[in-house]
Scaffold this motif. Structure first.
Motif, short mmCIF file in Angstrom:
data_model
loop_
_atom_site.label_atom_id
_atom_site.label_comp_id
_atom_site.label_asym_id
_atom_site.label_seq_id
_atom_site.Cartn_x
_atom_site.Cartn_y
_atom_site.Cartn_z
N ARG A 2 -40.19 -3.63 -2.69
CA ARG A 2 -40.41 -2.80 -1.50
C ARG A 2 -39.16 -2.03 -1.08
O ARG A 2 -39.25 -1.03 -0.37
CB ARG A 2 -40.92 -3.66 -0.34
CG ARG A 2 -41.50 -2.84 0.80
CD ARG A 2 -42.12 -3.71 1.88
NE ARG A 2 -42.69 -2.88 2.92
CZ ARG A 2 -43.90 -2.36 2.91
NH1 ARG A 2 -44.69 -2.60 1.88
NH2 ARG A 2 -44.35 -1.62 3.90
N PRO A 38 -42.83 1.30 -1.87
CA PRO A 38 -43.72 0.44 -1.07
C PRO A 38 -44.76 -0.24 -1.96
O PRO A 38 -45.17 0.30 -2.99
CB PRO A 38 -44.39 1.44 -0.11
CG PRO A 38 -43.46 2.60 -0.04
CD PRO A 38 -42.83 2.69 -1.40
N THR A 39 -45.18 -1.42 -1.55
CA THR A 39 -46.16 -2.18 -2.32
C THR A 39 -47.22 -2.74 -1.38
O THR A 39 -47.09 -2.67 -0.16
CB THR A 39 -45.49 -3.34 -3.08
OG1 THR A 39 -44.88 -4.23 -2.14
CG2 THR A 39 -44.43 -2.83 -4.04
N GLU A 59 -48.60 -5.19 0.67
CA GLU A 59 -48.24 -6.41 1.40
C GLU A 59 -48.98 -6.40 2.74
O GLU A 59 -49.43 -5.36 3.22
CB GLU A 59 -46.73 -6.48 1.63
CG GLU A 59 -45.93 -6.63 0.34
CD GLU A 59 -44.43 -6.73 0.58
OE1 GLU A 59 -43.79 -7.56 -0.07
OE2 GLU A 59 -43.91 -5.95 1.43
N PHE A 109 -48.94 4.17 1.92
CA PHE A 109 -47.51 4.37 1.66
C PHE A 109 -47.20 5.53 0.71
O PHE A 109 -46.03 5.76 0.38
CB PHE A 109 -46.86 3.09 1.12
CG PHE A 109 -47.66 2.34 0.09
CD1 PHE A 109 -47.71 2.72 -1.23
CD2 PHE A 109 -48.37 1.21 0.48
CE1 PHE A 109 -48.42 2.02 -2.16
CE2 PHE A 109 -49.11 0.48 -0.46
CZ PHE A 109 -49.13 0.89 -1.79
N ASN A 147 -44.95 -10.00 4.06
CA ASN A 147 -43.71 -9.23 4.20
C ASN A 147 -42.97 -9.69 5.45
O ASN A 147 -43.04 -9.05 6.51
CB ASN A 147 -44.02 -7.73 4.26
CG ASN A 147 -42.76 -6.89 4.39
OD1 ASN A 147 -41.64 -7.41 4.30
ND2 ASN A 147 -42.91 -5.61 4.60
#
Length: 311
Positions: free
Chosen positions: A126, A130-131, A133, A200, A291
């Motif tokens: 991240r 961005p991932t 989460e 994101f 996160n």
């Protein structure tokens, strides 16, 4: 003859209605395997349960070497019975991680995710990209053939936080009210990559992939292709509507189904160490990466296994 005295009427209570279509509170039906399934001991490794219906640690198997046929078969049975398997401190190379995943089928890639040293290994970091989460989801349900499963390894872990949770979506289905089961039996839902990735990525990043990944329909209730169990197969990242329902009714029903993953009784939570590996059945589960580790880094690498068309 003495007359019978009527029991006193119960006291009147004020109105105590709660909002409809919420997550059911109360006793749960917690069934880990299908009815009629024969539980047998594992002979080639030690299995340590981590949850009541989902999640187990496997001891005595090293993933850095090819699996022999018997071990692979017993791990496959463990995956069907426990849905997510954990292997401590394996420290696999990308090649070894791919080789382990390849025992279960052809590998697939996702052009919307960053990669590591190997193009078939997605890198989830991240701090750079961005991932997914803080959202319950199943992987790539926007594909016609969503992933069978995934093999995730943590390369770098924060000093605290960064856990991942998995939910057993067959247990989640089992505990739906009967009237909800009747409403969704045979129903289909639309899945689209844009809602999840637009959290994101800007439109210019997503637009080139729209033709490659058009919206697809899948059953709201999926039957697992091996165990036959019914599972809830909609998720908050990619499912946009239920076909044939008015939008308001679809939204309301989807919110209820999304909430089912939130019941702790259906979940397992895993705290990572560097080099740990998790292998999960994407057909039977949803997962949630927490996160809560900023400002520290958490780097994971994932290999996905191609799946079949849900039915």
């Amino acid at each position: 003859m003495t007359p019978t005295t009527a029991p006193p009427a119960p006291p009147a209570l004020r109105d105590h209605r709660i909002p409809a279509d919420g997550l059911y509170e109360g006793p749960r039906e917690l069934r880990r395997v299908p009815e009629g399934w024969t539980d047998r001991p594992y002979e080639l490794f030690e299995l340590v349960p981590r949850g009541r219906v989902i999640g187990a640690e496997i001891h005595g198997v090293g993933l850095s070497r090819p699996l022999d046929v018997a071990v692979r078969a017993e791990l496959d049975r463990a995956l069907l019975e426990w849905k997510v398997l954990f292997f401590r401190e394996q420290h696999l190379t990308s090649q070894q991680q791919r080789a382990f995943a390849g025992h279960w089928g052809e590998l697939e890639t996702n052009p919307l995710l960053a990669t590591g040293d190997d193009p078939e290994v997605a890198r989830l970091d991240r701090s750079t990209v961005p991932t997914f989460e803080n959202v319950w989801h199943a992987d790539v349900t926007f594909r016609e053939r969503p992933a069978l499963g995934a093999v995730l390894q943590l390369r770098e872990v924060p000093p605290v936080g960064g856990d991942t949770l998995w939910a057993d979506m067959a247990a989640a289905y089992d505990n739906l009210p009967e009237e909800v089961k009747e409403r969704i039996e045979g129903a289909r839902a639309v899945h689209d990559f844009i809602p999840g990735f637009s959290r994101f990525y800007p439109p210019e990043r997503l637009a080139p992939h729209q033709d490659r990944f058009p919206p697809v329909e899948h059953p709201v209730v999926r039957r697992h292709p091996v165990t036959g169990r019914r599972t809830i197969f909609v998720n908050a990242s990619f499912t946009t509507r239920i076909v044939g329902f008015a939008q308001e009714e679809s939204d309301r029903l989807l919110r209820l189904l999304f909430q089912q993953a939130h019941a702790p009784e259906f979940q397992v939570r895993y705290s990572w160490r560097a080099g740990d590996v998790a292998f999960w059945d994407n057909r039977a589960t949803q997962h949630y990466a927490v996160n809560d580790y900023a400002p520290h880094r958490r780097i994971a690498e994932r290999v996905a296994i191609a799946g079949d068309r849900p039915h």
